[in-house]
Design an enzyme around this catalytic site. Structure first.
Site, mmCIF file in Angstrom:
data_model
loop_
_atom_site.group_PDB
_atom_site.id
_atom_site.type_symbol
_atom_site.label_atom_id
_atom_site.label_comp_id
_atom_site.label_asym_id
_atom_site.label_seq_id
_atom_site.Cartn_x
_atom_site.Cartn_y
_atom_site.Cartn_z
ATOM 1 N N LYS A 18 -12.451 -5.010 2.450
ATOM 2 C CA LYS A 18 -11.884 -4.155 3.474
ATOM 3 C C LYS A 18 -12.801 -2.945 3.662
ATOM 4 O O LYS A 18 -13.048 -2.192 2.720
ATOM 5 C CB LYS A 18 -10.487 -3.696 3.051
ATOM 6 C CG LYS A 18 -9.853 -2.721 4.044
ATOM 7 C CD LYS A 18 -8.409 -2.425 3.703
ATOM 8 C CE LYS A 18 -7.838 -1.411 4.676
ATOM 9 N NZ LYS A 18 -6.442 -1.095 4.392
ATOM 10 N N GLU B 255 -16.723 -7.735 -4.471
ATOM 11 C CA GLU B 255 -15.291 -7.408 -4.363
ATOM 12 C C GLU B 255 -14.457 -8.684 -4.466
ATOM 13 O O GLU B 255 -13.438 -8.727 -5.161
ATOM 14 C CB GLU B 255 -14.991 -6.717 -3.024
ATOM 15 C CG GLU B 255 -15.365 -5.251 -2.963
ATOM 16 C CD GLU B 255 -14.322 -4.363 -3.655
ATOM 17 O OE1 GLU B 255 -13.326 -4.883 -4.191
ATOM 18 O OE2 GLU B 255 -14.512 -3.134 -3.648
ATOM 19 N N SER C 49 -6.404 -3.683 14.631
ATOM 20 C CA SER C 49 -5.806 -2.978 15.770
ATOM 21 C C SER C 49 -6.815 -2.513 16.813
ATOM 22 O O SER C 49 -6.577 -2.621 18.018
ATOM 23 C CB SER C 49 -4.998 -1.783 15.254
ATOM 24 O OG SER C 49 -5.822 -0.905 14.517
ATOM 25 N N TYR D 38 -2.723 -9.378 16.175
ATOM 26 C CA TYR D 38 -1.641 -8.876 17.020
ATOM 27 C C TYR D 38 -1.497 -9.727 18.278
ATOM 28 O O TYR D 38 -0.501 -9.628 18.986
ATOM 29 C CB TYR D 38 -1.904 -7.408 17.381
ATOM 30 C CG TYR D 38 -2.053 -6.544 16.138
ATOM 31 C CD1 TYR D 38 -0.936 -6.092 15.451
ATOM 32 C CD2 TYR D 38 -3.314 -6.246 15.619
ATOM 33 C CE1 TYR D 38 -1.067 -5.346 14.288
ATOM 34 C CE2 TYR D 38 -3.461 -5.505 14.460
ATOM 35 C CZ TYR D 38 -2.329 -5.060 13.795
ATOM 36 O OH TYR D 38 -2.467 -4.333 12.638
ATOM 37 N N CYS E 186 0.856 -1.189 0.000
ATOM 38 C CA CYS E 186 0.000 0.000 0.000
ATOM 39 C C CYS E 186 0.888 1.233 0.000
ATOM 40 O O CYS E 186 2.089 1.140 0.246
ATOM 41 C CB CYS E 186 -0.934 0.022 1.202
ATOM 42 S SG CYS E 186 -2.358 1.109 0.914
ATOM 43 N N LYS F 98 -11.816 -7.850 6.483
ATOM 44 C CA LYS F 98 -11.276 -6.953 7.491
ATOM 45 C C LYS F 98 -12.181 -5.769 7.747
ATOM 46 O O LYS F 98 -12.632 -5.168 6.785
ATOM 47 C CB LYS F 98 -9.920 -6.492 6.964
ATOM 48 C CG LYS F 98 -9.230 -5.413 7.718
ATOM 49 C CD LYS F 98 -8.002 -5.018 6.959
ATOM 50 C CE LYS F 98 -7.321 -3.904 7.723
ATOM 51 N NZ LYS F 98 -6.240 -3.329 7.004
ATOM 52 N N CYS G 81 -4.042 5.970 0.325
ATOM 53 C CA CYS G 81 -3.533 4.705 -0.205
ATOM 54 C C CYS G 81 -3.248 4.771 -1.703
ATOM 55 O O CYS G 81 -2.749 3.807 -2.283
ATOM 56 C CB CYS G 81 -4.525 3.581 0.091
ATOM 57 S SG CYS G 81 -4.901 3.426 1.851
ATOM 58 N N ARG H 128 -11.191 7.525 3.958
ATOM 59 C CA ARG H 128 -10.931 6.520 2.930
ATOM 60 C C ARG H 128 -12.214 5.971 2.307
ATOM 61 O O ARG H 128 -12.212 4.907 1.700
ATOM 62 C CB ARG H 128 -10.133 5.364 3.534
ATOM 63 C CG ARG H 128 -8.795 5.743 4.171
ATOM 64 C CD ARG H 128 -7.809 4.584 4.106
ATOM 65 N NE ARG H 128 -6.713 4.629 5.061
ATOM 66 C CZ ARG H 128 -5.692 5.481 5.013
ATOM 67 N NH1 ARG H 128 -5.633 6.402 4.067
ATOM 68 N NH2 ARG H 128 -4.735 5.414 5.913
HETATM 69 C C1 PBG Z 1 -3.461 0.514 5.194
HETATM 70 C C2 PBG Z 1 -3.834 -0.513 6.189
HETATM 71 C C3 PBG Z 1 -4.656 -0.314 7.296
HETATM 72 C C4 PBG Z 1 -4.648 -1.502 7.996
HETATM 73 C C5 PBG Z 1 -3.859 -2.411 7.296
HETATM 74 N N1 PBG Z 1 -3.363 -1.769 6.165
HETATM 75 C C6 PBG Z 1 -5.351 0.867 7.823
HETATM 76 C C7 PBG Z 1 -6.101 1.747 6.948
HETATM 77 O O1 PBG Z 1 -6.699 1.348 5.959
HETATM 78 O O2 PBG Z 1 -6.068 2.931 7.290
HETATM 79 C C8 PBG Z 1 -5.391 -1.696 9.292
HETATM 80 C C9 PBG Z 1 -4.896 -2.749 10.169
HETATM 81 C C10 PBG Z 1 -5.331 -2.640 11.567
HETATM 82 O O3 PBG Z 1 -6.124 -1.775 11.978
HETATM 83 O O4 PBG Z 1 -4.851 -3.479 12.327
HETATM 84 N N2 PBG Z 1 -3.687 0.201 3.881
HETATM 85 ZN ZN ZN Z 2 -3.216 2.105 2.671
#
Ligand code: PBG
Ligand code: ZN
Length: 322
Positions: free
Chosen positions: A191, A229, A270, A309, A116, A244, A126, A213
């Site tokens: 996503k 998708e 996260s 994590y 990314c 995700k 991105c 985003r």
């Molecule tokens: C960025 C990306 C993100 C995550 C993985 N790759 C965050 C976003 O889209 O801002 C999130 C992972 C997480 O929250 O653990 N392309």
């Molecule tokens: Zn990104």
């Protein structure tokens, strides 16, 4: 009378009829690698998670390997950002160097490189930006370049997380052209534009500098669209699919795994991690039990792999149970 409790009466029987399991070999551990020296910086909103400079990375790799972790997902934090995210596709950027280092010392560790631009762009989006708009087609060659650079450095898998249309095809083409026909593409196909990414953006210094985003990541209200998708990414050549976040999207994991014959990874993001850690730190929940319940729920929903994590601790727990 039918008594469901008969099969719950003792532990051996419960183990025998258990339908789903969390296994160390299906866990993927995300790591943040940062440019610089002697850095092992805790991420405040993600207790237990740190950013590592390359010289300090081996310590964490050792812990991961020891715990039984066999796969890593790498995110890079460059020293300099620019408008076009050059650090993402520089042969000597943080990710190619991290991949080479890991492969030198831990040949058997599966290395997945996130692809990314947001960690590398000054605006934090991105894709490329012009007049406040996130450009799709102009971004594709850069993503393809990054994927090829990571594969050349030795990455086993590339994982595009940008959500630009057509990126799987662009990446597949670039990999094939450069001789990396055996490197799979693990696509973040479904996503969502989620508030659960907050702590990650602290960790990866990747919050968008303006706007959000929502023009590229999916609307959290849309489940059926996620199937489109996935269908599109599979048609473009994706080998593996990521859904995700995980916990608020269990239905999406279920629907994808029921509809498509492809291994699905659930990304336990996260914010999900941070919530569990915060409640556990307050003594409000039993961390180990809650984590295992969340992860087995993802398996039950149909996930084959889990990106989390918690991976290091979970791998240890799972081993203790054996
Ligand atoms: C960025 C990306 C993100 C995550 C993985 N790759 C965050 C976003 O889209 O801002 C999130 C992972 C997480 O929250 O653990 N392309
Ligand atoms: Zn990104």
């Amino acid at each position: 009378m039918n008594r469901m409790r008969r099969l719950r009466m003792n532990g051996i029987l419960r183990d025998m009829v258990r339908e789903n399991h969390v296994r160390a070999e299906e866990l993927i551990y995300p790591l943040f690698v940062i440019e610089g020296e002697n850095i092992c910086a805790p991420v405040e909103s993600m207790p237990g998670i740190c950013q590592y400079s390359l010289d300090r990375l081996p310590e964490e790799l050792e812990r991961a390997a020891e715990a039984g972790i066999r796969a890593l997902l790498l995110f890079g934090i460059p020293a300099h950002k620019d408008e076009v995210g050059s650090g993402a596709y520089d042969d000597n950027g943080i990710i190619p160097r991290a991949v080479r280092l890991i492969k030198e010392r831990y040949r058997d560790m599966l290395v997945i490189a996130d692809v990314c631009l947001c960690e590398y762009t000054s605006h934090g989006h991105c894709g490329l930006v012009r007049d406040g708009e996130i450009l799709n087609d102009e971004t594709l060659p850069l993503l393809a370049r990054a994927a090829a650079v990571y594969a050349a450095a030795g990455a086993d898998i590339v994982a595009p997380s940008d959500m630009m249309d057509g990126r799987v095809e662009a990446i597949r083409r670039a990999l094939d052209r450069e001789g990396f026909t055996d490197v799979p593409v693990m696509s973040y196909a479904a996503k969502f534009a989620s508030a659960y990414y907050g702590p990650f953006r602290d960790a990866a210094h990747s919050a968008p500098g303006f706007g959000d985003r929502k023009t590229y990541q999916m609307d959290p209200a849309n489940g059926r669209e996620a199937l489109r998708e996935v269908e599109q990414d599979l048609r473009e050549g994706a080998d593996l699919i990521i859904a995700k976040p995980a916990m608020a999207y269990m239905d999406v994991i279920r629907d994808i795994s029921a509809e498509f014959n492809v291994p699905v990874a659930a990304y336990n993001v996260s914010g999900e991690y941070a919530m569990v850690k915060a409640a556990a730190a307050n003594g409000w929940i039993d961390e180990r039990k809650v984590v295992m319940e969340n992860l087995v729920g993802m398996k039950r929903a149909g996930a084959k792999m889990i990106i989390t994590y918690h991976a290091l601790e979970v791998a240890q727990w799972v081993r203790e149970e054996m």
